[in-house]
Design an enzyme around this catalytic site. Structure first.
Site, PDB file in Angstrom:
ATOM      1  CB  ALA A 211      39.717  39.786  42.959  1.00  0.00           C
ATOM      2  CB  ALA A 233      30.111  38.482  50.133  1.00  0.00           C
ATOM      3  CB  ALA A 234      34.495  34.246  49.102  1.00  0.00           C
ATOM      4  CB  CYS A 378      37.521  50.311  71.289  1.00  0.00           C
ATOM      5  SG  CYS A 378      36.754  49.936  72.871  1.00  0.00           S
TER       6      CYS A 378
HETATM    7  P1  NAD Z   1      29.292  42.591  50.550  1.00  0.00           P
HETATM    8  O1  NAD Z   1      28.400  41.622  49.882  1.00  0.00           O
HETATM    9  O2  NAD Z   1      28.717  43.847  51.100  1.00  0.00           O
HETATM   10  O3  NAD Z   1      30.438  43.066  49.521  1.00  0.00           O
HETATM   11  C1  NAD Z   1      31.190  42.193  48.709  1.00  0.00           C
HETATM   12  C2  NAD Z   1      31.876  43.035  47.624  1.00  0.00           C
HETATM   13  O4  NAD Z   1      32.714  42.182  46.851  1.00  0.00           O
HETATM   14  C3  NAD Z   1      30.879  43.674  46.665  1.00  0.00           C
HETATM   15  O5  NAD Z   1      31.110  45.071  46.593  1.00  0.00           O
HETATM   16  C4  NAD Z   1      31.169  42.981  45.342  1.00  0.00           C
HETATM   17  O6  NAD Z   1      30.968  43.825  44.229  1.00  0.00           O
HETATM   18  C5  NAD Z   1      32.621  42.589  45.495  1.00  0.00           C
HETATM   19  N1  NAD Z   1      33.023  41.459  44.660  1.00  0.00           N
HETATM   20  C6  NAD Z   1      32.397  40.260  44.521  1.00  0.00           C
HETATM   21  N2  NAD Z   1      33.095  39.457  43.707  1.00  0.00           N
HETATM   22  C7  NAD Z   1      34.185  40.157  43.322  1.00  0.00           C
HETATM   23  C8  NAD Z   1      35.296  39.843  42.500  1.00  0.00           C
HETATM   24  N3  NAD Z   1      35.415  38.644  41.902  1.00  0.00           N
HETATM   25  N4  NAD Z   1      36.261  40.780  42.330  1.00  0.00           N
HETATM   26  C9  NAD Z   1      36.149  41.998  42.937  1.00  0.00           C
HETATM   27  N5  NAD Z   1      35.107  42.341  43.714  1.00  0.00           N
HETATM   28  C10 NAD Z   1      34.145  41.426  43.916  1.00  0.00           C
HETATM   29  O7  NAD Z   1      30.072  41.775  51.655  1.00  0.00           O
HETATM   30  P2  NAD Z   1      30.792  42.354  52.963  1.00  0.00           P
HETATM   31  O8  NAD Z   1      29.787  42.728  53.960  1.00  0.00           O
HETATM   32  O9  NAD Z   1      31.807  43.380  52.551  1.00  0.00           O
HETATM   33  O10 NAD Z   1      31.518  41.053  53.512  1.00  0.00           O
HETATM   34  C11 NAD Z   1      32.627  40.505  52.834  1.00  0.00           C
HETATM   35  C12 NAD Z   1      33.038  39.204  53.486  1.00  0.00           C
HETATM   36  O11 NAD Z   1      33.655  39.436  54.745  1.00  0.00           O
HETATM   37  C13 NAD Z   1      31.881  38.255  53.793  1.00  0.00           C
HETATM   38  O12 NAD Z   1      32.228  36.965  53.383  1.00  0.00           O
HETATM   39  C14 NAD Z   1      31.727  38.328  55.266  1.00  0.00           C
HETATM   40  O13 NAD Z   1      31.163  37.150  55.803  1.00  0.00           O
HETATM   41  C15 NAD Z   1      33.153  38.500  55.692  1.00  0.00           C
HETATM   42  N6  NAD Z   1      33.272  39.076  57.027  1.00  0.00           N
HETATM   43  C16 NAD Z   1      34.478  39.076  57.633  1.00  0.00           C
HETATM   44  C17 NAD Z   1      34.615  39.603  58.909  1.00  0.00           C
HETATM   45  C18 NAD Z   1      35.902  39.592  59.637  1.00  0.00           C
HETATM   46  O14 NAD Z   1      35.933  39.892  60.810  1.00  0.00           O
HETATM   47  N7  NAD Z   1      36.980  39.288  59.018  1.00  0.00           N
HETATM   48  C19 NAD Z   1      33.534  40.148  59.552  1.00  0.00           C
HETATM   49  C20 NAD Z   1      32.328  40.153  58.917  1.00  0.00           C
HETATM   50  C21 NAD Z   1      32.209  39.621  57.661  1.00  0.00           C
END
Ligand code: NAD
Length: 531
Positions: A211, A233-234, A378
């Site tokens: 990204a 997963a920042a 849902c």
């Molecule tokens: P995950 O670890 O399963 O996946 C993260 C993905 O990001 C991986 O596929 C990785 O290869 C990719 N990635 C990492 N750095 C990258 C970069 N610089 N460029 C492109 N791709 C990159 O994580 P997840 O389960 O998908 O969760 C993602 C985030 O969403 C987490 O921080 C989690 O806490 C958050 N989250 C949000 C909600 C919401 O309701 N909005 C709910 C749950 C989790």
């Protein structure tokens, strides 16, 4: 066990379910002992789980929860990544994310519905349209949560370009039908999504890349998406954000051989991506942080204006939370997809006046491939959840469903979470960091007799940033289940209404006045024979 089904979990061998290192049990020995304890647990006993490890079985009573779970709790002064992950490495604690350590993860469908709900609210608020037809979104991350983005966009008729450094993440989403296709390079990816948007045709495209490379390049070319976000997963930079120039494998090596040097590169890349998002935003693109703590990490990496990117909860989801509505899910313990289909049909009949709900149920029935045990999710609000629980319990009792149904929810809900970078960002009364509510929520679920109840720290936005609670209640067709559901499925969204009424949201105050619970000073009249 369903949380760790290979179809459900990201890395079941290491007990990792989703969201960076969100785990279901501390280690395999703990897993075996939890399963052993559950197999022999009596109906008047309760198993205690401390950060993924079983630590005791205590005498309680029939209508008490069978399991109580607390994950990743740490005294606030020590609640930093450094301390927590050191304790974790020493085997003393476990990161449970939200539904990983509380055993009600259902695969990507859970986040799919939340993303769908968020993006439909975005379409209404930003573009005054009911869906995303004619729009395209740029985002990153096709992991367990992020993998929902492409399908949520196409379900709303839009086009999506999603970047991920890990080709396996792209493959996995293609095989699950969450992603339509993969583009060989950026030129092709851009041409595909722009063409689809101009024809108002849904299409999702995955692109292997970083990204922090791709976003600045798109901005440099002056090609503007309608929406931009990030779902890497920042929240957990050590493993969740791969820096520019690294594959997943190389990152794994560098992380241990040169941790400090590696983290510097992570932060530099994240800052580059954040600056590109801000530049796109200044050019009119709708940017939002989707709950992965991206903005705080960017600010801590030197991007002082990172919080100019709005959070999705205050902007799009709060109006739903304020009336006790949030993500609600159920799992067919029979393993039979037909049980979920029967409940889908029941909803279309019984909740037919709720048009957005019915639209979602129809789309989900058509598009969602189940992972592990068949399940459905849902958004459902105060009053409706309780009614739904009774209807399902009756279906189990009458033999319309072939086995009991586990009813639960995400910790990301109306009254169950304190998370100032996400669910409680910018509360009307400034109570963003007040964490009494999730604890009250969990205690109330225990008092009401949920089947299992959990309290966690650090889910979603990471260590130090959130406290949240969850529950599951099993509809087994019994009268006892009806009694327990009347309390649990009423009180749980109810405390969400109370929390928002307390913060001064007028719609919550109004709803609380008509509700079957009382808020001293707002709705004082007893509504039950409580005298
Ligand atoms: P995950 O670890 O399963 O996946 C993260 C993905 O990001 C991986 O596929 C990785 O290869 C990719 N990635 C990492 N750095 C990258 C970069 N610089 N460029 C492109 N791709 C990159 O994580 P997840 O389960 O998908 O969760 C993602 C985030 O969403 C987490 O921080 C989690 O806490 C958050 N989250 C949000 C909600 C919401 O309701 N909005 C709910 C749950 C989790």
């Amino acid at each position: 066990m369903n949380n760790l089904d290979p179809e459900v979990a990201r890395d079941p061998d290491h007990l990792v379910v989703y969201g960076g290192r969100g785990k279901a049990a501390r280690d395999w020995n703990s897993f075996d002992r939890i399963v052993g304890a559950l197999r022999t647990l009596g109906n008047e006993e309760t198993l205690l789980v401390q950060s993924g490890k079983p630590v005791g079985v205590f005498p309680t009573h029939r209508e008490a929860p069978r399991v109580l779970i607390v994950n990743a709790m740490i005294v606030p002064r020590w609640a930093t990544d450094e301390v927590f992950w050191d304790l974790e490495a020493r085997g003393l604690t476990m990161y449970g994310q939200m539904t990983a350590g509380s055993w009600i993860y259902i695969g990507t469908q859970g986040i799919l519905q939340g993303t769908y709900e968020t993006l439909s609210a975005l379409a209404r608020a930003e573009f005054q349209q009911p869906d995303l037809r004619g729009r395209w979104m740029l985002s990153s991350g096709l992991g367990e949560m992020g993998g929902a983005q492409p399908l949520a966009v196409t379900m709303l008729g839009g086009a999506a370009l999603i970047v991920d450094v890990d080709p396996r993440a792209i493959e996995r989403r293609l095989s699950k039908r969450y992603l339509d296709r993969r583009a060989p390079d950026l030129d092709e990816a851009l041409s595909l999504v722009r063409q689809a948007a101009s024809e108002r045709r849904p299409l999702s495209v995955g692109l292997e890349g970083n990204a922090a490379d791709v976003y600045p390049e798109i901005e440099r070319r002056g090609i503007l998406p309608d929406i931009v976000s990030d779902q890497t997963a920042a929240h957990d930079l050590r493993v969740g954000y791969i820096p520019v120039g690294y594959s997943v494998e190389r990152a794994a090596t560098a992380r241990t051989s040169d941790p400090d040097g590696y983290m510097k590169q992570v932060r530099a890349s994240l800052a580059t991506e954040a600056r590109a998002i801000l530049a796109l935003q200044r050019r009119g693109v709708r940017a939002f942080d989707y709950g992965n703590n991206f903005r705080a990490q960017a600010r801590d990496s030197g991007v002082s204006d990172a919080f100019d990117i709005p959070g999705y909860v205050p902007r799009y989801i709060r109006p739903l939370f304020a009336v006790g509505s949030g993500p609600f899910r159920w799992v067919a313990l029979s393993g039979e997809a037909e049980d979920i289909a029967r409940i889908d049909r029941m909803i279309l009949e019984e909740f037919s006046s709720d048009l957005p709900l019915c639209r979602w149920i129809r789309l989900a029935a058509e598009k969602v491939a189940f992972q592990g045990l068949p399940a459905r999710i849902c958004y459902m609000g105060y009053g409706d959840r309780e009614r739904f629980g009774h209807l399902v319990n009756r279906m189990v009792r009458d033999g319309e469903l072939s086995a009991p149904i586990a009813i639960g929810r995400d910790h990301h809900d109306t009254g169950s979470v304190a998370s100032p970078f996400r669910e409680t960002e910018a509360m009307k009364d400034g109570s963003d960091a007040i964490a009494d509510w999730p604890i009250l929520n969990a205690l109330l679920s225990v008092a009401g007799g949920a089947s299992w109840v959990s309290v966690h720290h650090g889910g979603g936005t990471g260590i130090g940033n959130s406290i949240h609670a969850g529950l599951v209640i099993v509809a087994d067709g019994s009268d006892e289940a009806d009694r327990r559901m009347a309390r649990v499925l009423h009180n749980d969204p109810g405390i969400g209404v109370a929390r928002h009424a307390d913060a001064g949201y007028p719609e919550s105050i109004e709803l609380a006045r008509r509700a079957a619970f009382r808020i001293p000073g707002i709705s004082d009249e007893p509504k039950s024979d409580s005298a």
